[in-house]
Design a protein around this motif. Structure first.
Motif, PDB file in Angstrom:
ATOM      1  N   ASN A  14       3.732  -1.260   2.019  1.00 18.96           N
ATOM      2  CA  ASN A  14       3.974   0.118   2.456  1.00 18.96           C
ATOM      3  C   ASN A  14       2.856   0.629   3.359  1.00 18.96           C
ATOM      4  OD1 ASN A  14       6.393   0.293   1.122  1.00 18.96           O
ATOM      5  ND2 ASN A  14       5.544   1.287  -0.703  1.00 18.96           N
ATOM      6  N   PHE A  15       1.637   0.279   3.009  1.00 20.45           N
ATOM      7  CA  PHE A  15       0.496   0.707   3.817  1.00 20.45           C
ATOM      8  C   PHE A  15       0.582   0.127   5.227  1.00 20.45           C
ATOM      9  CE2 PHE A  15      -3.785  -0.183   5.447  1.00 20.45           C
ATOM     10  CZ  PHE A  15      -4.315   1.104   5.487  1.00 20.45           C
ATOM     11  N   LEU A  16       0.914  -1.161   5.328  1.00 23.71           N
ATOM     12  CA  LEU A  16       0.990  -1.827   6.631  1.00 23.71           C
ATOM     13  C   LEU A  16       2.136  -1.286   7.477  1.00 23.71           C
ATOM     14  CD1 LEU A  16       0.179  -5.527   5.649  1.00 23.71           C
ATOM     15  CD2 LEU A  16      -1.135  -4.073   7.199  1.00 23.71           C
ATOM     16  N   THR A  17       3.281  -1.012   6.850  1.00 24.27           N
ATOM     17  CA  THR A  17       4.411  -0.488   7.619  1.00 24.27           C
ATOM     18  C   THR A  17       4.157   0.948   8.060  1.00 24.27           C
ATOM     19  OG1 THR A  17       5.521   0.068   5.540  1.00 24.27           O
ATOM     20  CG2 THR A  17       6.148  -2.009   6.591  1.00 24.27           C
ATOM     21  N   GLN A  18       3.446   1.717   7.270  1.00 23.53           N
ATOM     22  CA  GLN A  18       3.082   3.077   7.688  1.00 23.53           C
ATOM     23  C   GLN A  18       2.118   3.036   8.869  1.00 23.53           C
ATOM     24  OE1 GLN A  18       1.549   5.148   4.267  1.00 23.53           O
ATOM     25  NE2 GLN A  18       3.523   5.148   3.194  1.00 23.53           N
ATOM     26  N   LEU A  19       1.254   2.022   8.867  1.00 25.14           N
ATOM     27  CA  LEU A  19       0.226   1.906   9.902  1.00 25.14           C
ATOM     28  C   LEU A  19       0.792   1.314  11.201  1.00 25.14           C
ATOM     29  CD1 LEU A  19      -2.814   2.548  10.008  1.00 25.14           C
ATOM     30  CD2 LEU A  19      -3.253   0.144   9.467  1.00 25.14           C
ATOM     31  N   PHE A  20       1.662   0.289  11.071  1.00 24.33           N
ATOM     32  CA  PHE A  20       2.104  -0.454  12.257  1.00 24.33           C
ATOM     33  C   PHE A  20       3.619  -0.512  12.436  1.00 24.33           C
ATOM     34  CE2 PHE A  20      -1.927  -2.594  10.940  1.00 24.33           C
ATOM     35  CZ  PHE A  20      -2.691  -2.211  12.027  1.00 24.33           C
ATOM     36  N   GLY A  21       4.386   0.100  11.575  1.00 23.52           N
ATOM     37  CA  GLY A  21       5.834   0.033  11.700  1.00 23.52           C
ATOM     38  C   GLY A  21       6.356  -1.350  11.365  1.00 23.52           C
ATOM     39  N   THR A  22       7.310  -1.834  12.167  1.00 14.79           N
ATOM     40  CA  THR A  22       7.910  -3.153  11.890  1.00 14.79           C
ATOM     41  C   THR A  22       6.884  -4.270  12.004  1.00 14.79           C
ATOM     42  OG1 THR A  22       8.617  -3.274  14.207  1.00 14.79           O
ATOM     43  CG2 THR A  22      10.223  -2.466  12.614  1.00 14.79           C
ATOM     44  N   HIS A  61      -9.971  -3.586  11.683  1.00 18.37           N
ATOM     45  CA  HIS A  61     -11.415  -3.609  11.445  1.00 18.37           C
ATOM     46  C   HIS A  61     -11.905  -2.247  10.941  1.00 18.37           C
ATOM     47  CE1 HIS A  61     -12.130  -7.259  14.327  1.00 18.37           C
ATOM     48  NE2 HIS A  61     -11.445  -7.568  13.250  1.00 18.37           N
ATOM     49  N   ASN A  62     -11.249  -1.183  11.411  1.00 12.95           N
ATOM     50  CA  ASN A  62     -11.627   0.162  10.955  1.00 12.95           C
ATOM     51  C   ASN A  62     -11.427   0.316   9.451  1.00 12.95           C
ATOM     52  OD1 ASN A  62     -12.411   0.990  13.496  1.00 12.95           O
ATOM     53  ND2 ASN A  62     -10.427   1.909  14.005  1.00 12.95           N
ATOM     54  N   TYR A  63     -10.510  -0.480   8.901  1.00 10.68           N
ATOM     55  CA  TYR A  63     -10.273  -0.476   7.455  1.00 10.68           C
ATOM     56  C   TYR A  63     -11.017  -1.635   6.776  1.00 10.68           C
ATOM     57  CZ  TYR A  63      -6.582   3.012   8.064  1.00 10.68           C
ATOM     58  OH  TYR A  63      -5.888   4.167   8.345  1.00 10.68           O
ATOM     59  N   ASN A  64     -11.958  -2.232   7.525  1.00  9.51           N
ATOM     60  CA  ASN A  64     -12.755  -3.356   7.024  1.00  9.51           C
ATOM     61  C   ASN A  64     -11.894  -4.578   6.701  1.00  9.51           C
ATOM     62  OD1 ASN A  64     -15.359  -4.360   6.565  1.00  9.51           O
ATOM     63  ND2 ASN A  64     -15.151  -4.100   4.349  1.00  9.51           N
TER      64      ASN A  64
END
Length: 388
Positions: free
Chosen positions: A215-223, A199-202
């Motif tokens: 890539n963005f999602l894996t950097q943010l949450f890993g696996t 939600h912070n990223y809308n």
């Protein structure tokens, strides 16, 4: 052309307010009234199931019974009748098996079915699903919500969209049309903390999530990020597993009043150990790791585990280890709940007992005799003196 031709055909069948619905069915005076299964209003338990009439008052599973009673004091509160629910669950399972051997139970009240190989016998996937739904209604007087899709993730989502008594088909060519408008919290793995981050990223809907880079999602949450990326596109390759491996067998008890008496706790451990041992033998399993669970009156919970040299299904062994683990736990504070679980299960017999382990063999033989007595005359036909 059949749009399902190159896709798996997966059903998720989810019984509606299962425990409460069974109670309403068996007592017609409860129909249309709020029913809460889990214990009496003054008990220390939690809600196991709530009828849809009770849910209107904000009552839900895992809520303390006392809170449910506060929200709806005129509801009917009933204890959990596990044996009855298991029997009904087995009747439902038999209906499933009439259409496919590929049944993966998730609990007593829900299961995945792969009917890909059944359509040549029983017709299109929606016809099979409707037949199952109708048979549950006609033969058992219960309602089920059914989701149909080409994978497990989508089928489970579909079964939940129009509860109760839902019937939702996600066509293979309309997956994004189905997924995109849903709130991002509907994706497996998106709990409260993950939702706040998104939600912070809308990112509010599945459509928003789908447009993010891997890539963005894996950097943010890993696996987890990779999983979210796949699910947002409706991708889930997990097969329906008809022979699911039992990972643990356990029992626990919530006390009517908090207990700090060591002898009383050991008596409870014996009862739990007897139940666990009996369940292990029924499943033809043995466990190697004994875990003791304790919850104090302030809801602080801890566990202690010990791994045995040899896997066992004997309650004496389970009880002895559980008591030993209890000795490692502080009893300065009263205990609200206690439980015993066997992990590290196996269905393989270990090497022949040595001559020095003859007492163990005798106990196993005695246990077999006691099991036979219970099978013939009932579970309560013979019991430990300490449990009387």
């Amino acid at each position: 052309m059949d749009i399902w031709a190159n896709y798996r055909k997966i059903l998720h069948v989810d019984m509606d307010a299962f425990f409460a619905s069974v109670e309403q069915r068996d007592d017609p005076s409860l129909m249309g009234k709020p029913v809460v299964v889990g214990g009496r209003p003054n008990s220390r338990g939690v809600v196991s199931a709530a009828s849809y009439e009770a849910r209107k008052y904000g009552i839900h599973s895992a809520m303390p019974i006392a809170e449910a009673s506060r929200r709806c004091p005129f509801a009917t509160f009933l204890p959990v009748n596990a044996q009855k629910y298991r029997e009904v669950s087995l009747q439902i399972r038999q209906i499933f098996l009439a259409y496919t051997p590929m049944v993966e139970p998730l609990s007593l009240d829900e299961a995945f079915l792969d009917v890909t190989g059944s359509t040549s016998l029983f017709g299109p996937v929606d016809t099979i699903a409707l037949s199952i739904k109708q048979r549950i209604q006609q033969e058992l007087s219960l309602t089920a919500s059914v989701g149909i899709a080409c994978n497990k993730f989508l089928a489970k989502l579909a079964s939940d969209i129009k509860k109760p008594n839902g019937f939702v088909v996600v066509q293979p060519d309309k997956i994004q049309e189905f997924l995109d408008p849903l709130p991002v919290e509907r994706i497996w793995g998106v709990g409260e903390k993950t939702a706040v981050q998104l939600h912070n990223y809308n990112i509010k809907t599945v459509r928003d999530l789908r447009h993010l880079e891997l890539n963005f999602l894996t950097q943010l949450f890993g696996t987890l990020g990779s999983q979210l990326y796949q699910l947002a596109q409706g991708i889930d390759d997990r097969p329906v597993e008809s022979d699911r491996v039992v990972k643990s067998i356990g029992r626990e008890m919530t006390f009517a009043k908090d207990i700090a008496d060591h002898d009383a706790l050991e008596t409870t451990l014996l009862k739990l150990a007897v139940d666990v041992g009996r369940s292990l033998r029924k499943e033809m399993l043995r466990g190697k790791t004994v875990t003791l669970k304790v919850r104090y009156d302030d809801f602080r919970t801890l566990s202690r585990s010990r791994t045995l040299l040899r896997a066992t299904d004997l309650e004496d062994v389970i009880y002895h280890e559980a008591c030993s683990l209890l000795g490692e736990v502080s009893l300065k504070q009263p205990i609200r709940l206690i439980g015993v679980t066997l992990h590290n299960l196996t269905d393989q017999l270990e090497n022949q007992l040595s001559l020095f382990e003859e007492p163990q063999l005798e106990r196993e033989n005695l246990t077999k005799v006691l099991d036979l007595v219970k099978e013939k005359y009932g579970e309560k036909s013979i019991t430990r003196a300490r449990l009387l």
